[in-house]
Scaffold this motif. Structure first.
Motif, short mmCIF file in Angstrom:
data_model
loop_
_atom_site.label_atom_id
_atom_site.label_comp_id
_atom_site.label_asym_id
_atom_site.label_seq_id
_atom_site.Cartn_x
_atom_site.Cartn_y
_atom_site.Cartn_z
N SER A 1 4.95 10.66 -12.08
CA SER A 1 5.97 10.39 -13.09
C SER A 1 6.68 9.05 -12.87
O SER A 1 7.52 8.65 -13.68
CB SER A 1 7.00 11.52 -13.14
N LEU A 2 6.35 8.34 -11.78
CA LEU A 2 6.87 6.98 -11.58
C LEU A 2 6.16 5.97 -12.47
O LEU A 2 6.59 4.81 -12.55
CB LEU A 2 6.73 6.55 -10.12
N ALA A 3 5.09 6.38 -13.12
CA ALA A 3 4.33 5.46 -13.98
C ALA A 3 5.26 4.82 -15.01
O ALA A 3 6.01 5.51 -15.70
CB ALA A 3 3.20 6.20 -14.67
N CYS B 1 15.35 7.61 -10.31
CA CYS B 1 15.34 6.16 -10.09
C CYS B 1 15.65 5.33 -11.33
O CYS B 1 15.88 4.13 -11.21
CB CYS B 1 14.01 5.73 -9.48
N ASP B 2 15.67 5.93 -12.52
CA ASP B 2 15.97 5.15 -13.72
C ASP B 2 16.92 5.88 -14.67
O ASP B 2 16.97 5.59 -15.86
CB ASP B 2 14.67 4.81 -14.47
N LEU C 1 0.83 -1.20 0.00
CA LEU C 1 0.00 0.00 0.00
C LEU C 1 0.87 1.26 0.00
O LEU C 1 0.54 2.25 -0.67
CB LEU C 1 -0.93 -0.01 1.21
N TRP C 2 2.00 1.22 0.71
CA TRP C 2 2.85 2.40 0.73
C TRP C 2 3.48 2.63 -0.64
O TRP C 2 3.63 3.78 -1.06
CB TRP C 2 3.94 2.27 1.80
N ARG C 3 3.84 1.55 -1.36
CA ARG C 3 4.35 1.75 -2.72
C ARG C 3 3.28 2.36 -3.61
O ARG C 3 3.57 3.26 -4.42
CB ARG C 3 4.85 0.43 -3.32
N GLU C 4 2.04 1.93 -3.46
CA GLU C 4 0.95 2.55 -4.21
C GLU C 4 0.82 4.03 -3.83
O GLU C 4 0.59 4.89 -4.70
CB GLU C 4 -0.37 1.83 -3.92
N PHE C 5 0.99 4.33 -2.56
CA PHE C 5 0.91 5.70 -2.06
C PHE C 5 2.02 6.56 -2.65
O PHE C 5 1.81 7.70 -3.07
CB PHE C 5 0.99 5.66 -0.53
N ILE C 6 3.24 6.00 -2.73
CA ILE C 6 4.36 6.70 -3.35
C ILE C 6 4.06 7.02 -4.81
O ILE C 6 4.27 8.13 -5.29
CB ILE C 6 5.66 5.86 -3.24
N CYS C 7 3.54 6.03 -5.53
CA CYS C 7 3.25 6.22 -6.95
C CYS C 7 2.10 7.20 -7.16
O CYS C 7 2.10 7.97 -8.14
CB CYS C 7 2.93 4.87 -7.60
N GLU C 8 1.14 7.20 -6.25
CA GLU C 8 0.04 8.16 -6.34
C GLU C 8 0.54 9.59 -6.18
O GLU C 8 0.10 10.50 -6.88
CB GLU C 8 -0.98 7.84 -5.24
N LYS C 9 1.49 9.78 -5.27
CA LYS C 9 2.02 11.13 -5.01
C LYS C 9 3.08 11.55 -6.02
O LYS C 9 3.43 12.73 -6.10
CB LYS C 9 2.61 11.18 -3.59
#
Length: 442
Positions: free
Chosen positions: A112-114, A262-263, A101-109
């Motif tokens: 551009s991590l998409a 990150c990439d 859930l926290w990874r989903e939270f990170i991606c929601e915030k």
């Protein structure tokens, strides 16, 4: 010391996925692993053993459920949280559902991590513990860690004192009141010329100043680090996102630098340190996270990240065993609440009103003969640069004469946590600080 076969296996996975990461790991990091021992045997028993005869894990049960004291559980809503959901040991990795859930939270915030791959977060006992685990994983004695001159003092204790790393500073602000990109680049390039590995901490909103960079500054930081990695130096970029999301103006970046880093390059490892601590206003629950992102050169990203996660969880296991179960459970419940975002937004708005009032109070000429104000636009804090007195002397005078609490963070720098002062008391606070400065100046 010989390296455990499990650690050797993890090292081989990491080396295959991105050999530069093996050069980044500390001696401890290369030796770290997650032991199979009691934890693995207990997990197998939970899956296969008759509950009546499961004699593996070191907790007490009765009537096939977790043993507890009514004087403890009486303070917890047992309809919402069962004893087994808060009193038992949490996994060293953290609760699986909270990590996802926290990874989903990170991606929601960070939209551009998409399309990018990052690890599952590992739960730590707050962000301070996360910094300590990071230091164990990646810092050897004399490794260089780069910070601005405006930095949280505990970083020195964790990395320089406990891990013998070298803290290298650059002036944070330029003469125009923005992030000092020239000084940043000069410092990083200088250290890169003398070291095969450089660690760069990027703390926005910054503690102690409350400053977050803008888009142009963010792009330039990322370009500088990418170019240095391209030149052959291994870069570990650590985004200390303790106060993430607490921005009060439109100009500061809305996403973490982690999403941009990150990439970018195989020699660039992005490490995100964040947590519920400040973002969710649950400081004492001590729930933080470590998340990794890099360019994977060979094989599946998931294998590389799982190897890093196992080493990190081994660091947690070997230091505190696991973070608080009840703290993680409460964060998990809150994140799943339909009211969570509305409630959090309301609290952020309170802090925004305070920050904006402080800006208005300090914008005029009333206090100009006593201090200058460092740029701030986010977080919990702002900083004064005192003109006529030293910060520690003023701090003590304010405490003893005016019962006002402040923090001296440098010879002439005084940190003010407007987060802990109600709006109606802010003007009186700065008036008292001004009077104290004039007292000492006389």
């Amino acid at each position: 010391m010989s390296v455990n076969p499990i650690a050797q296996e993890l090292n081989a996975i990491i080396k295959n996925g991105n050999p530069h990461l093996m050069e980044m790991l500390s001696k401890t990091g290369r030796r770290l692993f997650f032991p199979k021992g009691i934890l693995t045997q207990s997990a197998e028993a939970r899956e296969k053993a008759d509950p009546k005869f499961n004699a593996t894990i070191g907790i007490a049960t009765e009537h096939l459920d977790t043993m507890y004291l009514p004087s403890v559980m009486g303070y917890i809503n047992r309809e919402e949280i069962k004893a087994r959901e808060c009193l038992t040991y949490a996994p060293s990795y953290g609760l699986p559902e909270l990590r996802h859930l926290w990874r989903e939270f990170i991606c929601e915030k960070n939209p551009s991590l998409a399309g990018k791959t990052i690890s599952l977060p590992i739960v730590t006992n707050g962000i301070t513990h996360g910094i300590s685990i990071f230091a164990d994983m990646f810092l050897d004695p004399d490794d260089v860690v780069i910070f601005p001159d405006k930095m949280w003092g505990n970083n020195h204790l964790v990395m320089a004192v406990r891990r013998d790393a070298v803290i290298s500073n650059y002036p944070m602000f330029n003469d125009r009141g923005g992030f000092n990109l020239d000084a940043f680049e000069k410092r990083v390039r200088m250290e890169a010329d003398n070291n095969y590995k450089v660690v760069v901490f990027l703390n926005f909103p910054n503690n102690p100043t409350g400053y977050t960079i803008n888009e142009a500054e963010a792009d330039r930081i990322v370009d500088i680090l990418t170019d240095i990695a391209e030149g052959g130096t291994n870069i570990i970029a650590v985004t200390d996102d303790a106060y993430f999301g607490l921005r009060y103006e439109d100009e500061p970046i809305s996403e973490s630098l982690f999403a941009r880093l990150c990439d970018r390059h195989s020699r660039l490892l992005a490490v995100k340190l964040d947590g519920a601590t400040k973002e969710m206003f649950v400081w004492g629950l001590r729930v933080g996270f470590i998340t990794y992102g890099t360019k994977v050169m060979h094989g599946e990203a998931v294998s590389l990240y799982e190897a890093l996660e196992k080493k990190t969880a081994g660091g947690v296991r070997g230091s505190i065993s696991s973070a608080s179960h009840i703290g993680q459970r409460l964060v998990l419940k809150a994140l799943g609440s339909p009211e969570f975002r509305r409630e959090r937004d309301a609290k952020v708005m309170i802090l925004k009103r305070r920050a904006n009032l402080v800006k208005r109070l300090l914008a005029g000429t009333k206090y100009n003969d006593a201090w200058d104000v460092y740029p701030f636009n986010s977080g919990y804090f702002m900083c004064l640069r005192l003109k006529t007195v030293e910060a520690e002397a003023l701090r003590l005078h304010l405490l003893n004469q005016y019962r006002v609490g402040t923090i001296a963070t440098g010879k002439h720098d005084l940190r003010i946590a407007f987060s802990s002062v109600d709006e109606e008391n802010l003007e009186a606070l700065f008036d008292a600080i001004y009077r104290g400065a004039k007292d000492l100046a006389r």
